[in-house]
Design a protein around this motif. Sequence first.
Motif, PDB file in Angstrom:
ATOM      1  N   ASP A 138      -3.723  -7.489   4.169  1.00 25.40           N
ATOM      2  CA  ASP A 138      -3.570  -8.951   4.213  1.00 25.40           C
ATOM      3  C   ASP A 138      -4.207  -9.575   2.977  1.00 25.40           C
ATOM      4  OD1 ASP A 138      -2.359  -9.131   6.857  1.00 25.40           O
ATOM      5  OD2 ASP A 138      -4.292  -8.485   7.626  1.00 25.40           O
ATOM      6  N   PHE A 152       0.247 -13.764  12.112  1.00 27.78           N
ATOM      7  CA  PHE A 152       1.083 -12.853  12.899  1.00 27.78           C
ATOM      8  C   PHE A 152       1.650 -13.553  14.124  1.00 27.78           C
ATOM      9  CE2 PHE A 152       1.561  -9.701  16.294  1.00 27.78           C
ATOM     10  CZ  PHE A 152       2.326  -8.740  15.656  1.00 27.78           C
ATOM     11  N   SER A 203      -0.863  -9.256   9.237  1.00 25.93           N
ATOM     12  CA  SER A 203      -0.933  -8.253  10.291  1.00 25.93           C
ATOM     13  C   SER A 203      -1.559  -8.878  11.534  1.00 25.93           C
ATOM     14  CB  SER A 203      -1.781  -7.072   9.829  1.00 25.93           C
ATOM     15  OG  SER A 203      -3.153  -7.437   9.855  1.00 25.93           O
ATOM     16  N   GLU A 253       7.180  -5.181  12.375  1.00 30.28           N
ATOM     17  CA  GLU A 253       5.749  -5.440  12.522  1.00 30.28           C
ATOM     18  C   GLU A 253       5.398  -5.658  13.992  1.00 30.28           C
ATOM     19  OE1 GLU A 253       7.911  -7.309  10.937  1.00 30.28           O
ATOM     20  OE2 GLU A 253       7.797  -9.387  11.653  1.00 30.28           O
ATOM     21  N   GLY A 266       2.426  -3.540  15.236  1.00 28.41           N
ATOM     22  CA  GLY A 266       1.344  -4.415  15.667  1.00 28.41           C
ATOM     23  C   GLY A 266       1.242  -4.548  17.174  1.00 28.41           C
ATOM     24  N   VAL A 320      -0.390  -3.749   9.460  1.00 33.39           N
ATOM     25  CA  VAL A 320       0.938  -3.844   8.865  1.00 33.39           C
ATOM     26  C   VAL A 320       1.386  -5.304   8.902  1.00 33.39           C
ATOM     27  CG1 VAL A 320       3.360  -3.153   9.045  1.00 33.39           C
ATOM     28  CG2 VAL A 320       1.545  -1.491   9.540  1.00 33.39           C
ATOM     29  N   GLY A 321       1.585  -5.879   7.733  1.00 33.30           N
ATOM     30  CA  GLY A 321       2.129  -7.227   7.637  1.00 33.30           C
ATOM     31  C   GLY A 321       3.583  -7.170   7.207  1.00 33.30           C
TER      32      GLY A 321
END
Lengths: 456, 456, 456
Positions: free
Chosen positions: C291, C310, C283, C317, C321, C329-330
């Motif tokens: 993560d 990221f 993320s 994402e 993000g 959010v990854g």
Amino acid sequence: MASSTSPTTEPGPRDGAADDLRAAIDSLDPAALGVEFHAIIQELYPICRSITGEGLRASLRILQRIAPLELHEVPTGTPVFDWVVPREWNHRSARLIGPSGEVVADSSRLNLHVLNYSVPFRGTVRLEELQEHLHSLPEQPTLVPYRTSYYREAWGFCLSDAQRNRLVPGDYQVNIDTTLADGSLTYGELLIPGLQDDEVLVSTHCCHPSLANDNCAGMAMCAALARLVSRTKPRYSYRFLFVPGTIGAITWLALNEVRARRIAHGLVAACVGDRGRLTYKRSRRGDTEIDRAVVHVLRSSGQEHEVRDFTPYGYDERQYGSPGFDLAVGSLTRTPFGEYPEYHTSADDPSLVVPEKLVDTFRRYVEVFEALEGNYTYVNQAPKCEPQLGKRGLYGAVGGKSHAQASQMAMLWVLNLSDGHHSLLDIAERAKLPFADVRRAARALEAAGLLLKSAG
Amino acid sequence: MASSTSPTTEPGPRDGAADDLRAAIDSLDPAALGVEFHAIIQELYPICRSITGEGLRASLRILQRIAPLELHEVPTGTPVFDWVVPREWNHRSARLIGPSGEVVADSSRLNLHVLNYSVPFRGTVRLEELQEHLHSLPEQPTLVPYRTSYYREAWGFCLSDAQRNRLVPGDYQVNIDTTLADGSLTYGELLIPGLQDDEVLVSTHCCHPSLANDNCAGMAMCAALARLVSRTKPRYSYRFLFVPGTIGAITWLALNEVRARRIAHGLVAACVGDRGRLTYKRSRRGDTEIDRAVVHVLRSSGQEHEVRDFTPYGYDERQYGSPGFDLAVGSLTRTPFGEYPEYHTSADDPSLVVPEKLVDTFRRYVEVFEALEGNYTYVNQAPKCEPQLGKRGLYGAVGGKSHAQASQMAMLWVLNLSDGHHSLLDIAERAKLPFADVRRAARALEAAGLLLKSAG
Amino acid sequence: MASSTSPTTEPGPRDGAADDLRAAIDSLDPAALGVEFHAIIQELYPICRSITGEGLRASLRILQRIAPLELHEVPTGTPVFDWVVPREWNHRSARLIGPSGEVVADSSRLNLHVLNYSVPFRGTVRLEELQEHLHSLPEQPTLVPYRTSYYREAWGFCLSDAQRNRLVPGDYQVNIDTTLADGSLTYGELLIPGLQDDEVLVSTHCCHPSLANDNCAGMAMCAALARLVSRTKPRYSYRFLFVPGTIGAITWLALNEVRARRIAHGLVAACVGDRGRLTYKRSRRGDTEIDRAVVHVLRSSGQEHEVRDFTPYGYDERQYGSPGFDLAVGSLTRTPFGEYPEYHTSADDPSLVVPEKLVDTFRRYVEVFEALEGNYTYVNQAPKCEPQLGKRGLYGAVGGKSHAQASQMAMLWVLNLSDGHHSLLDIAERAKLPFADVRRAARALEAAGLLLKSAG
């Protein structure tokens, strides 16, 4: 790219000198600058400099032809923290004649032959006594060392160990025509005012006699940097100091203690022209903006380089980084002091300085200034999801391709991280993109109204 | 070096025991100490120790000849946190006779043969039943294992798997003459008062019977450490604990809960004499002063060594590092428990202990104490630029050489980092210099009036 | 193991779905699930999807057979942050006929042939003009590329470069029967309420036409994940989003801005079925619980995998993000977008998806959910020294062995670190033990009254 007449989005001179510095880098003529540097070094090299005296003054006057340095004189006896400005040393000649009348050492042939700050002495001494006044390098028998005796009164000569070993017993005539008397310590200074009072310091030592890389090269380069910056309207104020090592930096700090607090970023320049790789020695704090800017520039250079932690030994970063100041001052050199075999010997002559390398060092200093000047923090004005770059002409129209162009990646990074907590240098580091590309993207987004500079 | 009569700059006994400990290290006679250690181990080895009982008491009395430990007795049934002090176990003899009258196992030949804490039993059992009371090591068939049954009443014998496999069917006579009765748990303790109430703890386990490296060696070494420290006037108070493993440490902590809060730094000593490299297991917090001191000593040793993170398994660092205490206690061993093939077998006999290695471990413990004792934080009294060391006789007079001597580097580091935020250990780590050199430089600068100890 | 009737120590449904998810993993039939996935992919693959239109709706309806997604329609013209929901695109047919009447491209054979979002066009064009409307891949001459023109009105065909090079001069008949008209953007959503309002988001894109790994596989896998979670009583609420890429995520975020703040953990699923190793893209914040959970699961898998930082490029994402949301959010994929040669070409067909690999990805997603569900922080109720596990039946009775069993090590770690500051995931990471083992140990200790869940 969208154009805008709004004053808040128009890139203007208040942005500092980053554009001008980038233009100077892009239009640099390395060959011409190399020739200029070589000529200055040839002129500085033969002068017998020391931490005070006419040799130092004459050298600074040569630099005044390049940039308008102001020369300051600080009288002998002035207390400067734990030190006192010493008596002024001047040298006319120094000769050592052997038993058969042959010239053993003559400072007019190479000024390293006289022990720097040697007291005057005229007389005849036997070889055994003379030996206590000679300095040579048994491990480098063909080279003449550079030695000083600033704070202990002594006379002496430096010569090659090979020559020393050939000295025959007998009487030697010593004629050291020097003076050590009240006078003053001289240093050169140029302050280029910027939009802000915070300063970028560039400091270089000017006390070494015939040593080309250490530091005729640094003197020439710093004068050329001062000339370049003085032609821009920088964001920061720039202070260039040309000082005798140790005592000169201490003197400046003692007389400018309040001003020194304005130094936001600084570099000590020395040994900038040999063929070794660039080496950065971090500031005492180690993670300041100057540290990050230099490391970024070196990484982006694609060249082999080295980054080292601070140590309290070296050149004047020792003084700027003393605990009572703890300034964000690192040192950007090529081969560091003491680590090349010619260091502090007669082999550090003008042939040791490689013009292309000196110009390369110059270029990296300018890139560091570019990074400092342009390192603003922006705030994304459309921070919720990505803005639609395509409708602003900032993005390719046909989709489905897997890799964004570099300029688009730079824009995406700037938008994503411009939350008020990341400067452009932070973004360049995280994105692993050259600072100039990130700054160009930021300026395009600013022009499109998508970014505003952070007030902070 | 400048001398001074000012009381603030005169190094004196209030500095702790660092000087004395350094002198002890420098004058150490490894051969003589090795011989002494070997004799103690030979004397301790045959005794049948356990977590309670006469074997434990006898062992502690041997150690009292080296250092004046006090013996404490804690009665059976005393609640100690989640545990209760168990009944006292004493062992007179244990023999197992085979069908033909041959001696299968006899604890008088090797006390590992009796299951430690075995209940008394006398009778004849058939081989099939006997098997449930036998312990052996199929993967190390020639070795006799060490096994215990402290908290489940059982009787048993340990023997080599080779011997076990040769047992023939038939009736076996068991004669285990032990007692398990109300009594007390014994531990040894020596508190050496220091200038401060904060304590350095050294804890070692004394419950294992005939296992030389684990832990006759540790018992001998800790007694010698206690003897050495008791001859100094240390800064910290030192507490040496000789306790049965697990229950002994728990008992001490339960009965000394308030005092335990004074433990500022501690080490658990075990497996200190084998030929393996030194291994440090960090405290639970991992970055405390004891962790940094030990890591520094190991790095400066120039020897191969290993540093590991804390785990909640091992020796009594488990108890000192339980979350309700979370003391800064690590463990400095040679090969860690369970990682050498002789561990907890009859092969851990006195030949496994290498006197030079045991003396080396002893030396590192002393160096750790030296670092703790001398780890003051100083404040540079001339923090603006470097002070002029030359006028104080602390610096070479002729300049121009490229490398400062080690002692000068140590002084420059101490001056640069003595801003009240760096202890001498911090400085030694950052300068990558041995602690003793840094401390020597600090003492010289203190004597010259350039440093004062921080009050903090 | 001790049993207890105390309500505070009885593991119950309030513990979340970790037990159910673990049971699902342990009873997984990979072959059967692989067959199911393959069938769904075969059914989804031929449909001509885009960011709007009937192909997208038809695909979501297929997924509704697996999990009860709700379909949402957002009208053309709805402003969504910096964007506007576009007109709806529908495609009936697209054919390109050559000078001799031969079929050059026909979207009914492969829907990649039509430029996605192509405007309708019917007419005859000469080859030279046609070339401006053709897209091919000179470096992959046998493959048909996937290309889109969502925001610039254009018509076009995609074909292999080999075929393009064979085109002869002459007149070509173009018949692109598409519509671009007001309508709506469709997305699928399933919210599974949990004990808490905080949400776990799983988002996958549904806009790509005939590309199997990107992203028919992701659509199938996410539907199966939704089905599994909906059969449990989870601690977190789970939100599954099946959205057109970029504009769909932006639309959902714009219409659910307040709800989006509840997303505590999230994953973007894409490219989940190829034979490459699992790859996790962190993320934006990089060190959030999601993560750490994903990294833990991948490490514990024992499989080769990769973890990346990221970047603001990739799938949705990017939107989650963006700095105005900065959600945790990854993205967990196999080979990341753009890094396999078949990416966005006709070679991303169902044969590229390896059922075992897709099932493996599914399994890791479930393990991540297990870690999130079970990641409680406990407080050791007997924190001073170790509790006596033996008397509770939690420890082996015969001592002296050198290695604790894995389950005992897990208990010791949980006891040692359950000080209210370490969650079970923290403990699993530090102990380097699989999360399920640590959780099992914690549940046993909780049942024995030695642990209580932290209120925090």
